[in-house]
Write an enzyme that holds these catalytic residues in place. Structure first.
Site, mmCIF file in Angstrom:
data_model
loop_
_atom_site.group_PDB
_atom_site.id
_atom_site.type_symbol
_atom_site.label_atom_id
_atom_site.label_comp_id
_atom_site.label_asym_id
_atom_site.label_seq_id
_atom_site.Cartn_x
_atom_site.Cartn_y
_atom_site.Cartn_z
ATOM 1 N N LYS A 115 -0.109 2.851 7.036
ATOM 2 C CA LYS A 115 -0.019 1.399 7.184
ATOM 3 C C LYS A 115 -0.050 1.082 8.661
ATOM 4 C CE LYS A 115 0.549 -2.018 4.210
ATOM 5 N NZ LYS A 115 0.242 -1.942 2.759
HETATM 6 N N1 GLU Z 1 -2.798 -3.473 1.675
HETATM 7 C C1 GLU Z 1 -3.086 -3.110 0.335
HETATM 8 C C2 GLU Z 1 -1.914 -2.371 -0.291
HETATM 9 O O1 GLU Z 1 -0.791 -2.533 0.106
HETATM 10 C C3 GLU Z 1 -4.414 -2.383 0.192
HETATM 11 C C4 GLU Z 1 -4.536 -1.102 0.954
HETATM 12 C C5 GLU Z 1 -5.946 -0.539 0.945
HETATM 13 O O2 GLU Z 1 -6.815 -1.088 0.320
HETATM 14 O O3 GLU Z 1 -6.139 0.484 1.624
HETATM 15 O O4 GLU Z 1 -2.064 -1.660 -1.251
#
Ligand code: GLU
Length: 427
Positions: A115
């Site tokens: 993240k």
């Molecule tokens: N931000 C989204 C999540 O928390 C998508 C992450 C992604 O597509 O890599 O799952």
């Protein structure tokens, strides 16, 4: 816990990180996880903090703090969104990265979790400031990302345009176009059909499975959605198309309530004409607070805003039958217990909101193969993967007498543990 590693990470020790670790500890205990792995998986593999200087439109330079945390890469490149929000901190990003690891493993994607984030209120920046911030942040995290290393995507406060700037910044550095470095891009540069609505569509698919399991008819179902960003607005739209009545939606300023059902397409039309409009300005229902929305008598409650919204303070007031967690970490462990006691059927975040990363995976595969799929292929494959994950989790939960959350966490953690054990410890 080896005290040395744990003690050195006080920067991470925030309430969101503590929630992620407490969930992990509980699951690890239940599954009797190897203690050596336990110590390792509690902490991220790699964390980067960057300073992001940005020339503002008035000529001054402001410095923002950014992060990229990779929790695990034992099963493949790490994957996870980038969040722009004034509350972003290392602990939150580390917690979200850990949840991405379990999420990808649970639904069977060949990824680890990561993240990123920048501590900024994006709505206060002009478009060119946002672009400069994004490009400099992308340049600062450049050593960590890449289609085979770590693949960012949108999260709270970022979108396809932000992904396009990251893709361009990365591509400029290496000298050629690298669409697979991010997902959630515009179609024109290798984005996929169906990515924007994917998280909401996934929430609806698993909720429909839960309704079938509980014998609830969709036509009789009422739904309250907290948060009207990407996840909330698409969940409301698709849930309504599926036949449910959306009785409330909210943004950070408050909620709209109409027991007869809100006209979501009309609401979106008003809401989207002006990026700064609040739901309450549309005057399309009775005004209630976010707290009141969480306490509505409804079939399905979808928290799709930020983390830790349902806590021991308000869990007792929650009256839904099904809690479909569109957001990451919306429910604290204390609240979990209260809801379980009340008989609420919880579809945990790492399952309920996995549609986003599932379709991100499709985008990455298409970019890698330079071969693009039809919208129907994407919907069908998303449906197949997420409903199978739902039923595996339900079965696991029944067999082990565990809650849906613990079942989901244990299945995810087990796959990661197997990968670590198979690879062995380097050197
Ligand atoms: N931000 C989204 C999540 O928390 C998508 C992450 C992604 O597509 O890599 O799952």
């Amino acid at each position: 816990m080896s005290s040395t590693a744990w003690d050195s990470v006080h920067e991470m020790d925030t309430h969101t990180f503590r929630l992620a670790v407490a969930q992990f500890d509980r699951a690890a205990e239940m599954m009797n996880l190897d203690p050596n792995l336990r110590h390792r998986l509690k902490l991220p593999e790699r964390s980067l903090i960057v300073s992001v200087p940005v020339r503002m439109d008035d000529g001054t330079v402001e410095v923002f703090t950014g992060y990229r945390v990779q929790h695990d890469s034992s099963r493949g490149p790490s994957k996870g969104g980038i969040r722009y929000h004034p509350g972003v901190n290392l602990g939150e990003v580390a917690a979200l990265a850990m949840w991405m690891t379990w999420k990808c493993a649970l639904v069977g994607l060949p990824y680890g979790g990561a993240k990123g984030g920048v501590r900024v209120a994006p709505e206060r920046l002009s478009r060119s400031e946002l672009q400069r911030l994004t490009r400099r942040y992308a340049a600062e995290i450049f050593p960590l990302i890449g289609p085979d290393k770590d693949v960012p995507a949108p999260d709270v406060g970022t979108n396809a345009q932000v992904m396009a700037w990251i893709m361009d910044t990365y591509s400029q550095q290496v000298g050629f176009a690298v669409p697979g470095v991010v997902t959630g891009k515009p179609l024109s540069i290798g984005g996929t059909l169906g990515r924007e609505e994917a998280t909401g569509r996934g929430v609806v698919y698993v909720t429909l499975e839960a309704m079938r399991h509980l014998g609830v008819e969709i036509e009789k179902a009422t739904v309250a959605v907290q948060g009207f960003g990407n996840v909330g607005s698409h969940t409301a739209t698709i849930m309504r198309e599926a036949g449910a009545r959306i009785i409330a939606v909210s943004d950070h300023a408050g909620a709209l309530y109409d027991p007869r059902g809100l006209d979501i397409p009309e609401l979106l039309k008003c809401y989207r004409t002006d990026g700064h409009l609040l739901l309450r300005d549309t005057k399309m229902g009775e005004l209630i607070t976010n707290e009141e929305l969480l306490a509505l008598d409804c079939t399905v409650l979808v928290p799709s805003a930020l983390s830790e919204q349902i806590t021991e303070e308000n869990a007792d007031k929650v009256q839904c039958k099904i809690l479909a967690e569109g957001a990451n970490g919306p429910t604290t462990l204390e609240a979990d217990e209260i809801l379980t006691e009340k008989g609420v059927f919880i579809i945990p975040d790492i399952l309920a909101n996995s549609g986003g990363v599932i379709v991100s995976y499709f985008e990455w595969v298409q970019d890698t193969q330079r071969f693009f799929w039809k919208a129907k292929d994407i919907q069908d494959r998303l449906h197949e993967i997420i409903t199978a994950a739902f039923h595996r989790t339900l079965e696991f939960s029944r067999n082990r007498g565990a809650s849906m959350r613990m079942a989901a966490l244990m299945s995810g953690i087990d796959k990661v543990a197997q990968a670590h054990l198979a690879r062995g410890l380097y050197p």
